[in-house]
Design a protein around this motif. Structure first.
Motif, PDB file in Angstrom:
ATOM      1  N   MET A   1       0.828  -1.199   0.000  1.00  0.00           N
ATOM      2  CA  MET A   1       0.000   0.000   0.000  1.00  0.00           C
ATOM      3  C   MET A   1       0.868   1.258   0.000  1.00  0.00           C
ATOM      4  O   MET A   1       0.607   2.211  -0.746  1.00  0.00           O
ATOM      5  CB  MET A   1      -0.919   0.005   1.228  1.00  0.00           C
ATOM      6  N   LEU A   2       1.911   1.259   0.821  1.00  0.00           N
ATOM      7  CA  LEU A   2       2.829   2.401   0.840  1.00  0.00           C
ATOM      8  C   LEU A   2       3.500   2.603  -0.510  1.00  0.00           C
ATOM      9  O   LEU A   2       3.534   3.716  -1.044  1.00  0.00           O
ATOM     10  CB  LEU A   2       3.905   2.202   1.914  1.00  0.00           C
ATOM     11  N   ASN A   3       4.039   1.528  -1.069  1.00  0.00           N
ATOM     12  CA  ASN A   3       4.721   1.638  -2.362  1.00  0.00           C
ATOM     13  C   ASN A   3       3.775   2.103  -3.462  1.00  0.00           C
ATOM     14  O   ASN A   3       4.145   2.945  -4.288  1.00  0.00           O
ATOM     15  CB  ASN A   3       5.384   0.308  -2.731  1.00  0.00           C
ATOM     16  N   ASP A   4       2.544   1.571  -3.478  1.00  0.00           N
ATOM     17  CA  ASP A   4       1.570   1.993  -4.488  1.00  0.00           C
ATOM     18  C   ASP A   4       1.224   3.470  -4.332  1.00  0.00           C
ATOM     19  O   ASP A   4       1.130   4.207  -5.318  1.00  0.00           O
ATOM     20  CB  ASP A   4       0.295   1.151  -4.386  1.00  0.00           C
ATOM     21  N   THR A   5       1.050   3.909  -3.083  1.00  0.00           N
ATOM     22  CA  THR A   5       0.709   5.313  -2.842  1.00  0.00           C
ATOM     23  C   THR A   5       1.876   6.227  -3.184  1.00  0.00           C
ATOM     24  O   THR A   5       1.687   7.289  -3.783  1.00  0.00           O
ATOM     25  CB  THR A   5       0.266   5.518  -1.375  1.00  0.00           C
ATOM     26  N   ILE A   6       3.080   5.813  -2.842  1.00  0.00           N
ATOM     27  CA  ILE A   6       4.272   6.599  -3.192  1.00  0.00           C
ATOM     28  C   ILE A   6       4.373   6.739  -4.706  1.00  0.00           C
ATOM     29  O   ILE A   6       4.596   7.840  -5.233  1.00  0.00           O
ATOM     30  CB  ILE A   6       5.551   5.956  -2.607  1.00  0.00           C
ATOM     31  N   THR A   7       4.201   5.639  -5.429  1.00  0.00           N
ATOM     32  CA  THR A   7       4.266   5.667  -6.890  1.00  0.00           C
ATOM     33  C   THR A   7       3.193   6.586  -7.464  1.00  0.00           C
ATOM     34  O   THR A   7       3.461   7.412  -8.340  1.00  0.00           O
ATOM     35  CB  THR A   7       4.108   4.245  -7.468  1.00  0.00           C
TER      36      THR A   7
END
Length: 82
Positions: free
Chosen positions: A29-35
């Motif tokens: 979730m963090l990586n998707d939101t960062i991207t």
């Protein structure tokens, strides 16, 4: 012990194995939101980017807590009148 990659940084964490899926979902979730935020705002300033992601996650948490409280109030009221 699990390894998680968040924003290109590897984290080795010692956690209870029953919580591994939660940690992996949170990292995704963090990586998707960062991207998503990086594409949307196209910033090289990762402090600003991570601050926006943290705010987004905190707002979602507060909203979920509020919604849960509202649901609990409805359940209590239904139990009271039944």
């Amino acid at each position: 012990m699990i390894n998680l990659n968040i924003n290109g940084i590897s984290f080795r964490l010692e956690i209870d194995s029953t919580k591994e899926e939660i940690y992996r979902k949170a990292a995704k979730m963090l990586n998707d939101t960062i991207t998503s935020y990086n594409l949307k705002f196209n910033t090289a300033n990762y402090i600003d980017l991570l601050s926006m992601v943290a705010l987004d996650m905190a707002v979602n948490l507060v909203k979920a807590e509020t919604d849960l409280g509202d649901a609990n109030n409805i359940i209590s009221e239904l139990e009271r009148i039944s």
